[in-house]
Scaffold this active site. Structure first.
Site, mmCIF file in Angstrom:
data_model
loop_
_atom_site.group_PDB
_atom_site.id
_atom_site.type_symbol
_atom_site.label_atom_id
_atom_site.label_comp_id
_atom_site.label_asym_id
_atom_site.label_seq_id
_atom_site.Cartn_x
_atom_site.Cartn_y
_atom_site.Cartn_z
ATOM 1 N N TYR A 80 0.840 -1.201 0.000
ATOM 2 C CA TYR A 80 0.000 0.000 0.000
ATOM 3 C C TYR A 80 0.874 1.250 0.000
ATOM 4 O O TYR A 80 0.596 2.218 -0.711
ATOM 5 C CB TYR A 80 -0.922 0.003 1.224
ATOM 6 C CG TYR A 80 -1.927 -1.122 1.186
ATOM 7 C CD1 TYR A 80 -3.150 -0.965 0.563
ATOM 8 C CD2 TYR A 80 -1.630 -2.363 1.768
ATOM 9 C CE1 TYR A 80 -4.068 -1.993 0.525
ATOM 10 C CE2 TYR A 80 -2.547 -3.399 1.733
ATOM 11 C CZ TYR A 80 -3.765 -3.218 1.111
ATOM 12 O OH TYR A 80 -4.664 -4.230 1.070
ATOM 13 N N ASN B 103 -12.935 -0.122 -4.757
ATOM 14 C CA ASN B 103 -12.580 -0.705 -6.036
ATOM 15 C C ASN B 103 -13.740 -0.777 -7.033
ATOM 16 O O ASN B 103 -14.659 -1.552 -6.854
ATOM 17 C CB ASN B 103 -12.009 -2.111 -5.774
ATOM 18 C CG ASN B 103 -11.588 -2.763 -7.072
ATOM 19 O OD1 ASN B 103 -11.576 -2.136 -8.103
ATOM 20 N ND2 ASN B 103 -11.239 -4.006 -6.992
ATOM 21 N N CYS C 185 -6.691 -5.524 -7.114
ATOM 22 C CA CYS C 185 -6.472 -5.163 -5.713
ATOM 23 C C CYS C 185 -5.969 -6.360 -4.905
ATOM 24 O O CYS C 185 -5.385 -6.188 -3.848
ATOM 25 C CB CYS C 185 -7.769 -4.628 -5.127
ATOM 26 S SG CYS C 185 -9.209 -5.605 -5.533
ATOM 27 N N HIS C 186 -6.151 -7.568 -5.441
ATOM 28 C CA HIS C 186 -5.673 -8.746 -4.706
ATOM 29 C C HIS C 186 -4.144 -8.824 -4.741
ATOM 30 O O HIS C 186 -3.541 -9.584 -4.008
ATOM 31 C CB HIS C 186 -6.305 -10.013 -5.280
ATOM 32 C CG HIS C 186 -5.937 -10.292 -6.685
ATOM 33 N ND1 HIS C 186 -6.691 -9.864 -7.758
ATOM 34 C CD2 HIS C 186 -4.873 -10.945 -7.199
ATOM 35 C CE1 HIS C 186 -6.090 -10.267 -8.868
ATOM 36 N NE2 HIS C 186 -4.989 -10.910 -8.573
ATOM 37 N N GLU D 231 -1.308 -17.051 -9.329
ATOM 38 C CA GLU D 231 -0.445 -16.263 -10.210
ATOM 39 C C GLU D 231 1.030 -16.529 -9.946
ATOM 40 O O GLU D 231 1.904 -15.783 -10.354
ATOM 41 C CB GLU D 231 -0.778 -14.787 -10.036
ATOM 42 C CG GLU D 231 -2.259 -14.551 -10.300
ATOM 43 C CD GLU D 231 -2.519 -13.177 -10.873
ATOM 44 O OE1 GLU D 231 -1.610 -12.352 -10.857
ATOM 45 O OE2 GLU D 231 -3.633 -12.951 -11.353
#
Length: 104
Positions: free
Chosen positions: A25, A48, A56-57, A85
């Site tokens: 952040y 969001n 945002c994840h 990912e």
DNA sequence: CCACTGACATGAG
DNA sequence: GCTCATGCCAGTG
């Protein structure tokens, strides 16, 4: 796309996070032009507008801890997303040493 | 405009 | 290494 507010810049930066990487952040706040506005970044994430445009994840706390996430099962879904990912994990925290987004 | 809240970050115990 | 307390910024009521 024309930028109007801090949150717009946050969305722009967050959308630039590459797959398999994560950003903190504080880092996003700094890239958005307001160092220290990490909290404000979190607000934008919760607000969001498009989860498919703003990953945002891929945004985690400064120590790699997963916080928030208003979709699915929250933290659980968020972790699954990152694992999917190929983001390196250390139990409940992301391995920033290898998966932290380098803006270069 | 003033006050409260919040998906944070940093420092001290 | 973990938990508690303080400071930061922006948004919303």
């Amino acid at each position: 796309m024309k930028i109007s507010s801090f949150k717009e810049r946050v969305y722009a930066v967050a959308s630039k996070i590459p797959r398999g990487k994560v950003a903190t952040y504080g880092q996003i706040a700094r890239l958005a032009g307001s160092s220290g506005a990490a909290r404000a970044v979190g607000l934008c994430m919760k607000n969001n507008p498009d989860t498919k445009k703003v990953p945002c994840h891929r945004v985690v706390a400064s120590d790699g801890s997963l916080t928030g996430y208003a979709y699915g099962k929250g933290i659980v879904t968020k972790r699954e997303m990152l694992v999917r990912e190929k983001v390196k994990f250390s139990q409940d925290r992301v391995d920033l040493g290898s998966s932290l987004w380098k803006t270069g």
